[in-house]
Structures are given as structure tokens and as C-alpha cells.
Design an enzyme around this catalytic site. Structure first.
Site, PDB file in Angstrom:
ATOM      1  N   GLN A  11       0.835  -1.199   0.000  1.00 20.39           N
ATOM      2  CA  GLN A  11       0.000   0.000   0.000  1.00 20.39           C
ATOM      3  C   GLN A  11       0.873   1.253   0.000  1.00 20.39           C
ATOM      4  O   GLN A  11       1.941   1.293   0.603  1.00 20.39           O
ATOM      5  CB  GLN A  11      -0.890  -0.016   1.247  1.00 20.39           C
ATOM      6  CG  GLN A  11      -1.943   1.057   1.282  1.00 20.39           C
ATOM      7  CD  GLN A  11      -2.920   0.835   2.415  1.00 20.39           C
ATOM      8  OE1 GLN A  11      -3.104  -0.297   2.865  1.00 20.39           O
ATOM      9  NE2 GLN A  11      -3.552   1.889   2.882  1.00 20.39           N
ATOM     10  N   SER A  91       4.092  -6.755   2.315  1.00 22.81           N
ATOM     11  CA  SER A  91       2.817  -6.580   3.009  1.00 22.81           C
ATOM     12  C   SER A  91       1.661  -7.047   2.125  1.00 22.81           C
ATOM     13  O   SER A  91       1.549  -8.232   1.811  1.00 22.81           O
ATOM     14  CB  SER A  91       2.659  -5.119   3.443  1.00 22.81           C
ATOM     15  OG  SER A  91       1.527  -4.956   4.257  1.00 22.81           O
ATOM     16  N   LEU A  92       0.807  -6.139   1.692  1.00 21.58           N
ATOM     17  CA  LEU A  92      -0.277  -6.463   0.762  1.00 21.58           C
ATOM     18  C   LEU A  92       0.217  -7.281  -0.428  1.00 21.58           C
ATOM     19  O   LEU A  92      -0.468  -8.197  -0.902  1.00 21.58           O
ATOM     20  CB  LEU A  92      -0.905  -5.153   0.262  1.00 21.58           C
ATOM     21  CG  LEU A  92      -1.743  -5.199  -1.009  1.00 21.58           C
ATOM     22  CD1 LEU A  92      -3.020  -5.975  -0.771  1.00 21.58           C
ATOM     23  CD2 LEU A  92      -2.028  -3.790  -1.500  1.00 21.58           C
ATOM     24  N   ARG A 116      -9.352  -7.023   4.722  1.00 16.97           N
ATOM     25  CA  ARG A 116      -8.103  -6.767   5.457  1.00 16.97           C
ATOM     26  C   ARG A 116      -7.888  -5.260   5.621  1.00 16.97           C
ATOM     27  O   ARG A 116      -7.547  -4.781   6.707  1.00 16.97           O
ATOM     28  CB  ARG A 116      -6.926  -7.395   4.709  1.00 16.97           C
ATOM     29  CG  ARG A 116      -5.536  -7.147   5.302  1.00 16.97           C
ATOM     30  CD  ARG A 116      -4.497  -7.802   4.402  1.00 16.97           C
ATOM     31  NE  ARG A 116      -3.132  -7.722   4.894  1.00 16.97           N
ATOM     32  CZ  ARG A 116      -2.248  -6.798   4.520  1.00 16.97           C
ATOM     33  NH1 ARG A 116      -2.600  -5.849   3.660  1.00 16.97           N
ATOM     34  NH2 ARG A 116      -1.016  -6.811   4.999  1.00 16.97           N
ATOM     35  N   HIS A 200       1.539  -2.953  10.775  1.00 20.42           N
ATOM     36  CA  HIS A 200       2.623  -3.880  11.125  1.00 20.42           C
ATOM     37  C   HIS A 200       3.223  -3.612  12.502  1.00 20.42           C
ATOM     38  O   HIS A 200       4.434  -3.623  12.690  1.00 20.42           O
ATOM     39  CB  HIS A 200       3.706  -3.883  10.032  1.00 20.42           C
ATOM     40  CG  HIS A 200       3.183  -4.350   8.719  1.00 20.42           C
ATOM     41  ND1 HIS A 200       2.761  -5.651   8.511  1.00 20.42           N
ATOM     42  CD2 HIS A 200       2.954  -3.691   7.562  1.00 20.42           C
ATOM     43  CE1 HIS A 200       2.305  -5.762   7.272  1.00 20.42           C
ATOM     44  NE2 HIS A 200       2.406  -4.592   6.679  1.00 20.42           N
ATOM     45  N   GLN A 249       1.228 -11.531   9.757  1.00 20.64           N
ATOM     46  CA  GLN A 249       1.799 -10.463   8.945  1.00 20.64           C
ATOM     47  C   GLN A 249       1.184  -9.107   9.259  1.00 20.64           C
ATOM     48  O   GLN A 249       1.861  -8.074   9.209  1.00 20.64           O
ATOM     49  CB  GLN A 249       1.601 -10.801   7.460  1.00 20.64           C
ATOM     50  CG  GLN A 249       2.331  -9.899   6.500  1.00 20.64           C
ATOM     51  CD  GLN A 249       1.470  -9.529   5.325  1.00 20.64           C
ATOM     52  OE1 GLN A 249       0.343  -9.071   5.480  1.00 20.64           O
ATOM     53  NE2 GLN A 249       1.991  -9.743   4.132  1.00 20.64           N
TER      54      GLN A 249
END
Length: 313
Positions: A11, A91-92, A116, A200, A249
Site C-alpha cells: 500500500q 505486506s499487501l 483486510r 505492522h 503479517q
């Protein structure tokens, strides 16, 4: 021998117009956008190509939009005979890697990351969390700094992106204090990031708990292409790890530098970043400069860069 990695951004890379010229030229890419629209319940082409930006930057819209653009590009490459030997995403982006591997269907993944995004946004009230990029500081030194300011509140390492670029995340006051302490300890810069939630870090544990229920309801398949997970910079061993590692994650550090080094050590010599922006390309060049490895690094975000890669490979 060429060994190819497909890598996918997270993102923050989004922009209005992403993917448009690729969709106009390649039917297989257009099909992915149609599937995305059906899965999330709104027109993904309109969102990505026309915006408005204030809708695109909403976390629950951003995540499926970036995933769709990434997979549309990946499908064109695969259709042209360029396949990944290994994959990972920041991440994503890990969801895109798992789609490429066959572990997740695209339709399940795009619906999942929409939820999410919403869960991550809802986990922490706006104004309570913050993130900052710490530049020019070694990992161990920064971790010591974070320990020193823990009395101010939650502040943790969120992303180990590349040598000298680490992102921290947590409560506003603690993040601000960590920025001051990092600069006093020798960091070149400490920059607060314009984000809507402290991604995170442990403040996002509730988002992972909500995500767990959705993951339990979808089919996870065995991986046909190796994927390296963010949370441990190690390969998924089997499909049984997918739920566990994707839940972790959300609230754990992204070990991106470690992931790229693992690929390099395992013989990857061609990296193709696909999706909006070139952030992973920039991270990788810093990693290569510090390591003893060499590799070709490409980025694909539009028709011109796609043609460049197709002609090169």
C-alpha cells in the site's frame, strides 16, 4: 541460467490511472479487472482509472486496487511465457505472490484484502497511531533506540525495507519520541508518514484476529511456485502455513531486506517488480549495492515498461 522472481509492492504505491493502458491493450489483463469488480462489488476499472483519489486512497479500496493491477500485469507476463521461479510481496503484495503461486484464487484474494484493509483501518482510531521512516541508521542501533523509548508507549519496527531505511509504527507520542531519539543517535532523517493507521505493529493484532475468520472460510491450495513470507523471510513449506503467516503479517515486522537477500543467496538473478510505483526496485538496488550479489532489476507499471521487459526477456 536465468532465475526469475516476481515481486509485488504494498500500500502507498497507488495512483489514479494505474493499469489503464495495459488493460486497454491486453484482454487477459482486462479479464482480471472484471473478476475483481465481481468479487468486491464495485467497478474496479473506474476506481483505478478515474478515481477519485479520495476513494482510491481509502485503505479498503487501495488494497484490492493494487492487488488487481499487480495480478493483471503478472497474467500478461505469464501469457507471454515469462514465469516466476519464486515470488514475494511487501505486506499487501504477499497476497499477489500467493495468487501467482496458486495458493489463493484471485477472486478470494481480492475480496480478502478489501476486508483486510477495513480491519486494519478499524483496529486503531484515527489520530492514535503513526508511522515514520528512519533513514541512515543500522538495524541493531534503531532497535536499541526503540527499547529506550518504550516507556512512552507502543513503538515497533514495522518494515525493514533496505539498508538504511526502516519504518517504525505505534502510538503517536511514542513514534514522535523515537524519531527524536533516532536523530540524536545518528539517523540521517526521521520522517513521519502520511498514513491512516500504524500498520505492522502489535496495535493491529485485532485486525489479524478478524482476518482469521475470513481465511478459515476460503480454500487454500498447495503452492506451485515458492513464496517467501514477510514475517520470517523464509519459504512457505506448505498450504497449512498460509493462514497462520498472513494473520501474523498484519501485526508483525515486514522483513523485506531479508527476503531479497534470501532470494539472492538462492540464485535469483532477475527481479521483476510489477504494480504501481518503483519502490521495490529502489530498495533492491540499495540491497544489491551493500551485498556481494548481482542481478537484473525491472519494474512494470504501464504499457511502456511492460514492453521493455517483454523485449528484454
Amino acid at each position: 541460467m536465468r532465475r526469475i522472481a516476481f515481486i509485488f509492492p504494498g500500500q502507498g504505491a497507488q495512483y489514479v490511472g494505474m493499469g489503464k493502458d495495459i488493460v486497454e491493450k491486453y484482454e487477459i489483463a482486462a479479464d482480471i479487472f472484471t473478476k475483481a469488480s465481481n468479487a468486491v462489488g464495485y467497478d474496479m476499472k473506474k476506481l483505478c482509472f478515474e478515481g477519485p483519489e479520495e476513494e482510491l486512497i481509502k485503505t479498503e479500496n487501495t488494497q484490492p486496487a493494487i492487488l488487481t493491477t499487480c495480478i493483471a500485469i503478472a497474467k500478461v507476463l505469464e501469457d507471454k511465457g515469462i514465469k516466476a521461479d519464486v515470488s514475494a510481496g511487501l505486506s499487501l503484495g504477499e497476497y499477489a505472490a500467493l495468487v501467482v503461486s496458486g495458493a489463493l484464487s484471485f477472486e478470494d484474494a481480492v475480496a480478502l484484502v478489501k476486508k483486510r484493509g477495513r480491519y486494519m483501518q478499524e483496529a486503531v482510531p484515527i489520530g492514535k497511531g503513526a508511522m515514520a521512516a528512519i533513514l541512515g541508521m543500522e538495524r541493531n542501533t534503531l532497535l536499541q533506540v526503540l527499547k529506550q523509548v518504550q516507556s512512552e508507549g507502543i513503538v515497533e519496527a514495522a518494515n525493514f525495507n533496505s539498508p538504511g531505511q526502516i519504518v517504525i509504527s505505534g502510538e503517536v507520542k511514542a513514534v514522535e519520541k523515537a524519531c527524536e531519539a533516532a536523530k540524536e543517535a545518528g539517523a540521517l532523517k526521521a520522517v513521519l508518514l502520511p498514513v491512516s493507521a500504524p500498520f505492522h505493529c502489535s496495535m493491529l493484532i485485532p485486525a489479524g484476529e478478524k482476518l482469521a475468520g475470513d481465511l478459515d472460510r476460503i480454500t487454500i491450495n498447495e503452492l506451485h511456485i515458492p513464496v517467501i513470507a514477510n514475517v520470517n523471510a523464509d519459504y512457505y513449506q506448505n498450504k497449512c502455513q498460509v493462514n497462520e503467516l498472513l494473520i501474523k503479517q498484519v501485526s508483525h515486522s515486514v522483513l523485506w531486506e531479508d527476503t531479497m537477500l534470501r532470494m539472492l543467496e538462492d540464485g535469483v538473478n532477475t527481479f521483476i517488480e510489477m504494480g504501481p510505483g518503483k519502490s521495490l526496485n529502489q530498495f533492491l538496488k540499495k540491497i544489491l549495492k551493500k551485498s556481494k550479489h548481482n542481478a537484473e532489476v525491472y519494474s512494470i507499471e504501464d504499457g511502456e515498461s511492460l514492453e521493455t521487459v517483454l523485449n528484454s526477456l
